[in-house]
Write a protein that holds these residues in place. Structure first.
Motif, short mmCIF file in Angstrom:
data_model
loop_
_atom_site.label_atom_id
_atom_site.label_comp_id
_atom_site.label_asym_id
_atom_site.label_seq_id
_atom_site.Cartn_x
_atom_site.Cartn_y
_atom_site.Cartn_z
N UNK A 236 17.91 10.73 -8.59
CA UNK A 236 17.17 12.36 -7.36
C UNK A 236 16.38 11.32 -7.32
N UNK A 237 15.61 12.42 -6.14
CA UNK A 237 14.33 12.46 -5.21
C UNK A 237 13.21 12.13 -6.73
N UNK A 238 12.31 11.55 -6.73
CA UNK A 238 11.39 11.36 -7.69
C UNK A 238 9.93 12.24 -7.83
N UNK A 239 10.60 12.83 -8.05
CA UNK A 239 9.31 13.62 -8.04
C UNK A 239 7.58 13.48 -8.59
N UNK A 240 7.82 12.08 -8.70
CA UNK A 240 6.07 11.63 -9.16
C UNK A 240 6.21 10.62 -7.96
#
Length: 359
Positions: free
Chosen positions: A114-118
């Motif tokens: 999934x998209x990396x929040x960081x």
């Protein structure tokens, strides 16, 4: 052949119920904007946990209409930016560019895909208007970090829930976590119609009204057109089928989890990377993705042994011919996933004997 997603086998298990639903529509003489669509919109909104649901023609249109509605409502304008995962099906990106908006591609977390929040905050600019997360493979992409970034920078949060009907985040269902969500009911989805179908869910009344108008040629009142709209409507036949399938979605998702658990417990190979599951409620296993450097060899081997696998997806969006202006981008994590991912058979109709054989 053990099919990756045996739609025919799943259909035959409940054939009489589907035949009854179809027969009812045929006898009604009402094939668009009737009782079945109204019932599905009500039931699906309740299932997702939103106030509003608008049935549309397909999942791409659902996302396209959300963004178009935000443009009509003044939230976005041509050239504004939408942050989106680089690791996704191309429809997510098409919905952005079709509205003259700019996709800002963010690498995924290699553990979750999934998209990396960081990686998101450093990509936010004055032109950023929304974050579009994708619950890819049936796993929840939402995080508190993403929520906080949307609050801090006054961004809309849009969910691509095409692959995750029934997935949870804490006590909330994906499709209700952001400002709006697009859903696909393509036949292979966890909740699949017998053709193309989709929906938009939201708690925003004005947005739902705008989406509904845009999907009906731009009209709320017959022969009066507020917008230059589209023809994107969920039809009565597909809605009738979805009303039946929605009754069994939770049980089907539970079966998918049983199959996933068996794979995880029994597949042991040094060259195979299994998915990491941190929260079983946050995954409904639309597909079961493994990774291996020997992907093509493994796929051929399994095919020779009558096991159908699929690749989700062989070419990432930024390397597609239609996005030549993005072809120069180097997104190594996304590219690694697309080079190594292989989806094992995953559908509720799989038998124990079949998953033992696959394993």
């Amino acid at each position: 052949m053990i099919k990756n997603n045996d739609i025919q086998k799943q259909t035959l298990q409940r054939l009489s119920e589907y035949e009854q639903a179809i027969h009812s529509v045929l006898c009604s003489g009402n094939y668009l904007r009737g009782n079945n669509v109204a019932a599905f919109e009500t039931c699906y909104a309740q299932f997702i946990g939103t106030q509003y649901c608008v049935g549309v023609a397909n999942g791409l249109d659902a996302l396209r209409l959300i963004l178009r509605a935000y443009c009509e409502l003044g939230v976005c304008k041509s050239g504004d930016e939408i942050i989106v995962p680089a690791n996704t099906f191309i429809a997510t990106i098409l919905a952005i560019t079709d509205n003259s908006l700019v996709p800002i591609l963010i690498e995924p977390d290699i553990e979750t895909y999934q998209i990396d929040p960081d990686r998101i905050e450093s990509a936010i600019t004055v032109r950023t208007k929304a974050i579009l997360i994708v619950h890819l493979y049936g796993q929840c992409a939402y995080t508190e970090t993403i929520h906080e970034l949307c609050q801090r920078y006054a961004l809309k949060l849009i969910e691509d829930n095409a692959q995750a009907q029934g997935c949870m985040y804490n006590s909330h269902t994906t499709g209700s976590l952001g400002d709006a969500a697009g859903h696909s009911f393509y036949p292979t989805k966890n909740l699949g119609a017998f053709g193309d179908a989709g929906a938009v869910t939201t708690n925003d009344l004005l947005l739902s009204q705008t989406v509904r108008s845009l999907a009906n040629y731009g009209s709320q009142e017959r022969y009066t057109y507020q917008y230059q709209g589209y023809n994107s409507r969920l039809d009565e036949l597909q809605a009738a089928i979805l009303n039946v399938k929605l009754l069994y979605l939770q049980a089907d998702n539970a079966r998918r989890k049983q199959i996933a658990r068996y794979y995880l417990d029994h597949i042991q190979h040094a060259d195979v990377v299994l998915p990491i599951i941190k929260d079983w409620n946050a995954h409904v296993f639309h597909v079961f993705p493994i990774r291996t450097a020997f992907r093509d060899h493994l796929q051929t081997y399994l095919q020779q042994h009558d096991i159908q696998t699929l690749i989700h997806y062989p070419i990432p969006p930024h390397k597609q011919p239609c996005y030549a202006n993005y072809n120069h981008l180097q997104l190594p994590i996304t590219e690694l996933i697309h080079q190594q991912e292989l989806s094992l058979p995953m559908n509720p109709a799989l038998t124990l004997e079949e998953i033992k054989y696959i394993t």
